[in-house]
Design a protein around this motif. Structure first.
Motif, short mmCIF file in Angstrom:
data_model
loop_
_atom_site.label_atom_id
_atom_site.label_comp_id
_atom_site.label_asym_id
_atom_site.label_seq_id
_atom_site.Cartn_x
_atom_site.Cartn_y
_atom_site.Cartn_z
N SER A 1 2.37 -5.22 10.48
CA SER A 1 2.94 -6.37 9.78
C SER A 1 3.28 -6.08 8.32
CB SER A 1 1.99 -7.56 9.87
OG SER A 1 0.74 -7.23 9.32
N GLU A 2 3.08 -4.86 7.85
CA GLU A 2 3.40 -4.53 6.46
C GLU A 2 4.90 -4.50 6.24
OE1 GLU A 2 1.51 -0.80 5.59
OE2 GLU A 2 -0.48 -1.70 5.53
N THR A 3 5.32 -4.97 5.09
CA THR A 3 6.73 -4.93 4.72
C THR A 3 6.98 -4.08 3.48
OG1 THR A 3 6.49 -6.99 3.47
CG2 THR A 3 7.22 -7.16 5.77
N ARG B 1 -6.05 0.56 10.23
CA ARG B 1 -4.89 0.89 9.37
C ARG B 1 -3.60 0.78 10.16
NH1 ARG B 1 -1.23 0.51 6.69
NH2 ARG B 1 -0.16 2.14 5.55
N ALA B 2 -3.61 1.30 11.41
CA ALA B 2 -2.42 1.23 12.26
C ALA B 2 -2.07 -0.22 12.60
CB ALA B 2 -2.64 2.05 13.53
N LEU B 3 -3.07 -1.02 12.91
CA LEU B 3 -2.83 -2.43 13.21
C LEU B 3 -2.27 -3.16 12.00
CD1 LEU B 3 -6.01 -3.19 15.34
CD2 LEU B 3 -3.63 -3.15 16.17
N ASP B 4 -2.82 -2.89 10.83
CA ASP B 4 -2.33 -3.52 9.60
C ASP B 4 -0.88 -3.15 9.33
OD1 ASP B 4 -4.85 -4.62 9.25
OD2 ASP B 4 -5.45 -3.18 7.69
N ALA B 5 -0.52 -1.90 9.63
CA ALA B 5 0.84 -1.43 9.37
C ALA B 5 1.88 -2.16 10.21
CB ALA B 5 0.92 0.08 9.62
#
Length: 179
Positions: free
Chosen positions: A155-157, A149-153
């Protein structure tokens, strides 16, 4: 690798000392008095935390430095960030220790913000310079799902909120009965 000390400027060193030694219980153990490279001079006060001679919080009392009338000592106000964004957090080892700190801060006339983040439980107050100070107890463990979840965040916009806190309350020192 651990840090050696955190150094901050103090607006009122006597009030800062009263907070960090008198309330927080950090012992003043050393001062370095020296010229400042850009002019003026300063006193650099070191407070030992938990009797550990390798972990300190330190404060500068600056004298005769150019532009001092415009200094902002609250690190968030200086950076034009929302209150509490930049803050420092000290670890506690039990819920009782966290509760004891909350009561100590309230008894000292300090407001306390408490929040259970679902993986850690924190209390916050402000020091005499306006900076947010936290005590935090880690209450959870980290999973591979948390890491992903932290890794995905990264690149989240879009706004994808975490679950809401389990508990959140502002304790106003003036309204708390300390009996």
């Amino acid at each position: 690798m651990a840090y050696h000390h955190l150094a901050l400027a103090a607006k009122d060193m006597k009030a800062t000392h009263a907070f960090y030694e008198g309330i927080m219980g950090f012992e003043l153990v050393k001062v370095e008095v020296a010229p400042i490279m850009t002019g003026g001079w300063g006193k650099h006060f070191f407070y030992r935390m938990d009797g550990d001679d390798s972990r300190f919080i330190a404060f500068w009392e600056l004298h005769d430095t150019e532009g001092s009338e415009d200094y902002v000592y609250d690190i968030n106000a200086a950076a034009k960030l929302p209150p509490g964004t930049n803050h420092y957090s000290f670890s506690v080892d039990s819920k009782q220790e966290l509760k004891d700190w909350k009561q100590k801060w309230l008894a000292a006339g300090l407001d306390v913000f408490e929040i259970d983040h679902n993986w850690c439980h924190s209390i916050y107050t402000r020091d005499p310079n306006g900076n947010s100070v936290e005590f935090c107890l880690t209450t959870g463990t980290f999973t591979e799902t948390d890491r992903q979840r932290a890794l995905d965040a990264l690149s989240e916009t879009e706004f994808t909120p975490s679950p809401p806190p389990a508990f959140m309350q502002l304790w106003n020192a003036k309204k708390v009965d300390s009996r």
